[in-house]
Structures are given as C-alpha cells and as structure tokens.
Design a protein around this motif. Structure first.
Motif, PDB file in Angstrom:
ATOM      1  N   ALA A 192       0.839  -1.198   0.000  1.00 58.78           N
ATOM      2  CA  ALA A 192       0.000   0.000   0.000  1.00 58.78           C
ATOM      3  C   ALA A 192       0.882   1.260   0.000  1.00 58.78           C
ATOM      4  N   PRO A 193       0.299   2.432  -0.280  1.00 59.54           N
ATOM      5  CA  PRO A 193       1.063   3.671  -0.147  1.00 59.54           C
ATOM      6  C   PRO A 193       1.691   3.779   1.237  1.00 59.54           C
ATOM      7  N   ARG A 194       2.783   4.516   1.342  1.00 61.70           N
ATOM      8  CA  ARG A 194       3.645   4.515   2.531  1.00 61.70           C
ATOM      9  C   ARG A 194       2.900   4.729   3.836  1.00 61.70           C
ATOM     10  N   HIS A 195       1.939   5.629   3.858  1.00 62.71           N
ATOM     11  CA  HIS A 195       1.231   5.944   5.093  1.00 62.71           C
ATOM     12  C   HIS A 195      -0.084   5.173   5.235  1.00 62.71           C
ATOM     13  N   LYS A 196      -0.293   4.194   4.362  1.00 62.90           N
ATOM     14  CA  LYS A 196      -1.492   3.350   4.446  1.00 62.90           C
ATOM     15  C   LYS A 196      -1.138   1.887   4.695  1.00 62.90           C
ATOM     16  N   GLN A 197       0.129   1.630   4.963  1.00 62.41           N
ATOM     17  CA  GLN A 197       0.566   0.243   5.169  1.00 62.41           C
ATOM     18  C   GLN A 197       0.279  -0.261   6.579  1.00 62.41           C
ATOM     19  N   GLN A 198       0.112   0.664   7.523  1.00 61.27           N
ATOM     20  CA  GLN A 198       0.060   0.305   8.940  1.00 61.27           C
ATOM     21  C   GLN A 198      -1.376   0.201   9.455  1.00 61.27           C
ATOM     22  N   SER A 199      -1.532  -0.672  10.433  1.00 61.17           N
ATOM     23  CA  SER A 199      -2.816  -0.805  11.135  1.00 61.17           C
ATOM     24  C   SER A 199      -2.549  -0.881  12.632  1.00 61.17           C
ATOM     25  N   MET A 200      -3.612  -0.680  13.409  1.00 57.26           N
ATOM     26  CA  MET A 200      -3.528  -0.866  14.855  1.00 57.26           C
ATOM     27  C   MET A 200      -4.556  -1.901  15.276  1.00 57.26           C
ATOM     28  N   VAL A 201      -4.139  -2.750  16.195  1.00 59.62           N
ATOM     29  CA  VAL A 201      -5.003  -3.825  16.645  1.00 59.62           C
ATOM     30  C   VAL A 201      -4.922  -3.944  18.165  1.00 59.62           C
ATOM     31  N   LEU A 202      -6.036  -4.327  18.773  1.00 59.10           N
ATOM     32  CA  LEU A 202      -6.096  -4.523  20.224  1.00 59.10           C
ATOM     33  C   LEU A 202      -5.680  -5.950  20.561  1.00 59.10           C
ATOM     34  N   GLY A 241     -12.253  -8.546  14.708  1.00 55.34           N
ATOM     35  CA  GLY A 241     -12.963  -7.407  15.290  1.00 55.34           C
ATOM     36  C   GLY A 241     -12.100  -6.552  16.197  1.00 55.34           C
ATOM     37  N   ASN A 242     -10.863  -6.993  16.449  1.00 53.71           N
ATOM     38  CA  ASN A 242      -9.961  -6.225  17.298  1.00 53.71           C
ATOM     39  C   ASN A 242      -9.215  -5.134  16.541  1.00 53.71           C
ATOM     40  N   ILE A 243      -9.390  -5.065  15.217  1.00 50.59           N
ATOM     41  CA  ILE A 243      -8.741  -4.005  14.453  1.00 50.59           C
ATOM     42  C   ILE A 243      -9.373  -2.665  14.805  1.00 50.59           C
ATOM     43  N   LEU A 244      -8.552  -1.628  14.876  1.00 51.83           N
ATOM     44  CA  LEU A 244      -9.053  -0.293  15.192  1.00 51.83           C
ATOM     45  C   LEU A 244      -9.292   0.499  13.908  1.00 51.83           C
ATOM     46  N   LEU A 245     -10.511   0.910  13.701  1.00 51.73           N
ATOM     47  CA  LEU A 245     -10.941   1.772  12.592  1.00 51.73           C
ATOM     48  C   LEU A 245     -10.919   1.090  11.238  1.00 51.73           C
ATOM     49  N   GLY A 246      -9.976   0.191  11.002  1.00 53.94           N
ATOM     50  CA  GLY A 246      -9.883  -0.512   9.729  1.00 53.94           C
ATOM     51  C   GLY A 246      -8.438  -0.642   9.278  1.00 53.94           C
ATOM     52  N   GLU A 247      -8.203  -1.550   8.353  1.00 56.05           N
ATOM     53  CA  GLU A 247      -6.844  -1.755   7.852  1.00 56.05           C
ATOM     54  C   GLU A 247      -6.331  -0.494   7.159  1.00 56.05           C
ATOM     55  N   GLY A 248      -5.043  -0.223   7.352  1.00 56.74           N
ATOM     56  CA  GLY A 248      -4.419   0.920   6.710  1.00 56.74           C
ATOM     57  C   GLY A 248      -4.640   2.247   7.410  1.00 56.74           C
TER      58      GLY A 248
END
Length: 403
Positions: A192-202, A241-248
C-alpha cells in the motif's frame, strides 16, 4: 489591574481544589508510595496507598480531567486542562491518582475516537474507571521509530483473525499487573502507499504468543510497578474485530493520538519545573557558604531569574498551542505543538539542572525528587517524536509561508 490572560472561574476553582488535594494527599504520601514499592517485588503488587488516593480523587470529583467529553470527564478543553495538568505534573505519582497518566490517557482517547462500541465497552470503560491499565506498542528496537512508517511488526489477516509478529519495546505500563490490553501498531499491507501500510489492533496481554521479555530502565530507574517493557509477539492471534478503525488506518490513528499526548507532556513538564524552582529557592535561602547565604550570590540570582523567565515563556506557548488545538484543530496547530514539544522539556531540564547544582551532592541523590525528575524529563526529548523531528516540522511550516 488588567492582566494579559486569566482562566475562567471554573478552572480557577479546579486549580484551587487540585492544589489543596496535592498538599493534603499527594506530597505527604510520595515517600509512603516509595516505601510500599520497595517492600515487595516491585512489579508484582500495587502500593495500597495508590488505590486509596485514586478513590479519594474520585470522591473529590477530580477524575479523568483530561477528557473533553462530558460523558466521561468534566468536559474540559485543552486550554482549560493545561493549568490543571501542570499542577498534576508536580509529582510523579499524581497523574495516576487522577487517572490522567500516560499511556492510558492516549489509549483512552484512541478507543473513544476510533474504537467500536464493543471495543469501548470491553476496554474503554474499565480504563475510564481506573480498573485496568494498558500499554501502547509502536516503538521497535531494530528500526528508527522516530519515523513511524519504519515499523516492521506484521499484522496479517487470516480468515476471521489477525496474526501479529514482531518485537516492540518501550511499551510503558506493560509490566504492571493491572495491564490487560495493548494497542499494537504493525504493517498490514506492505504494498500500500507509505502511510497506508500500517494498522492498529487490540491485543489482550494474556493472549498466547505475547511474551513480556524484560524491563527497560531509564537512567537506572525502573518506574515500577508500571515500567517500560520489551515485548515479543509470536504468531499472536486475535479476532478480526480487534482491528481499530480498519486496515491501513494505523498512521492516521497514531497522528491523532500523539497530538494531545505531546502537549500533556509539556504541561506536566512546566509543573515539574515549578516544583524544582521552589525547591531551589528553599535550599538557597536556608544554606550559607563563604560567609553569606546562597540566595545573595549573583550567580544564584541569575539561576532564579533565568528559571522564572523560561517557565513563563514555555507556559505561554503551551497555552497558545492548547488554544489553537481547541479552535482550529490539531493539524493546523502542529507547528505550535512541535514548538512547545521542543521547548518545554528543554526548559524543565534547565531548571531542574540548576536546582541540582544548588543542592550539590544531595541533588543527585534519591533523597530528593530532582534526580528522578531530570531522568523523566530527559526522556520527553525523545518520546512522541524527538526534538529533531519537531524542529523539522516547525521549519517546514515556516518555509511554506515564503513559497
């Protein structure tokens, strides 16, 4: 007499209540807290005095002061919270007493702004109540984490689960026996584009594959019982369901989280500097050397003057940044946030250093708070973005004016 700036009656009332609470409950119990920490395994039990003080803070209505949402706090703006956070910053135990301690404040804001209803019910409410603690796992040992897009930990979708692999460190709070949840940032789409590669998960701390490997000390201080941990995630599986806001969306969340956190550190730094100056004043007033009081020495008076001027400058810029965050938003206030993030800890370090010099050998001992205060403040020049990154932000914003 006219004044340049004056806080509202609501804030003045809270200031008075906080100062009274600090005098009655916080300062007298700092040594008791330390004694209770040292009376057993430093990371196994919570000092009983902390839970007693937290209950008193709740009873006095001094709880979750940092949250602007009235549903969960007092509905204070950043500008209103600034002078209160400054008072709280005068003691290393006070932030937790009022449930205004990092990293929980930032994590609560993340859950409030980006979490689903289910995530909020499961994790936000217990954090707001002070029943559990949390940690934030973004920084990694093998990359320059001052640039968040460098992170290499992976978050990979596998059916109805995400699989997390990687090593994190400086995860503050992870060693606390009350820590139940980690917010983990990792790469979910390397293409993905550089600033869309990351996600946050609980990630619940007790999930199989989560290993808290060691405690990291700050200039020899372990900051028990919260501590700073190195954590390894090996094939850790959590529900999708533990992903925050969505991938990327991880970088976006990180930017939203760090703005308030940065200025909170600055507010607390001003409080730490004020207390250091007060300690210095008491010391030089009462001590004599070479036939006279230290307070009558020209160099000592220079220390006093420089400290007062630097504190006032930093306080005004903090208030300006807070005002802009409230009125035009964090993005448009990013230059001011970066300015004060550089200036406030540097100022506080200068003031504490002068106080240490005035105390002599006692200043570098554990008999007074100055050495620990210096160690804490020095970390602020690195965490939430090092000085060099914030200077670059200020320079770029300035350059834009001339294009």
């Amino acid at each position: 007499m006219a004044v340049y700036f004056e806080h509202s009656h609501k804030v003045k009332d809270l200031q008075a209540r906080l100062k009274l609470f600090m005098e009655e409950y916080i300062y007298p119990n700092e040594e008791i807290y330390a004694e209770q920490i040292n009376s057993h395994d430093r990371f196994s039990e919570i000092p009983p005095i902390m839970e007693e003080l937290k209950q008193k803070a709740k009873e006095k209505g001094l709880w979750n002061l940092f949250l602007p949402e009235r549903e969960f706090g007092l509905g204070l703006s950043n500008l209103e919270y600034a002078p209160l956070c400054e008072i709280i910053g005068r003691s290393h135990i006070a932030p937790e007493v009022f449930n205004c301690n990092a990293p929980d404040t930032g994590n609560m804001e993340v859950l409030l702004n980006y979490g689903s209803t289910q995530q909020q019910n499961e994790w936000l409410i217990p954090l707001l109540n002070g029943d559990i603690r949390s940690c934030f796992s973004m920084t990694e040992p093998d990359v320059a984490s001052s640039d968040a897009v460098n992170i290499s930990a992976s978050i990979v979708r596998d059916g109805d689960e995400y699989v997390i692999n990687g090593t994190k460190w400086w995860s503050t709070g992870a060693l606390d026996p009350r820590c139940k949840i980690a917010i983990v940032m990792g790469v979910s789409d390397p293409a993905a584009p550089r600033h869309k590669q990351q996600s946050m998960v609980l990630v619940p701390i007790d999930t199989p594959g989560v290993e808290v490997k060691r405690s990291l000390n700050v200039f020899g201080y372990d900051h028990a019982p919260n501590g700073h941990a190195e954590i390894e995630f090996r094939d850790v599986r959590v529900p999708a369901g533990n992903i925050l806001l969505g991938e990327g969306r991880g970088f976006e969340i990180a930017q939203g989280r760090l703005g308030p956190g940065r200025i909170h550190h600055c507010m607390r730094s001003i409080g730490a500097a004020e207390r250091a100056l007060e300690l210095m004043m008491t010391r030089v007033r009462d001590r004599e050397a070479f036939g006279g009081r230290l307070i009558d020495q020209g160099i000592v008076q220079q220390w006093i003057a420089d400290s007062r001027m630097e504190i006032e400058q930093a306080r005004l810029l903090t208030l300006k940044a807070a005002y802009m965050m409230d009125t035009v938003g964090n993005k448009k206030a990013k230059a001011e946030i970066s300015m004060i993030k550089v200036i406030a800890p540097k100022m506080a370090l200068n003031v504490v250093d002068r106080a240490i010099q005035a105390f002599g050998g006692a200043g570098v001992s554990d008999d007074f708070i100055l050495a620990a205060s210096w160690a804490n403040l020095r970390t602020i020049r690195i965490l939430d973005g090092p000085d060099e990154v914030h200077r670059r932000t200020v320079a770029r914003e300035e350059i834009k004016k001339y294009k």
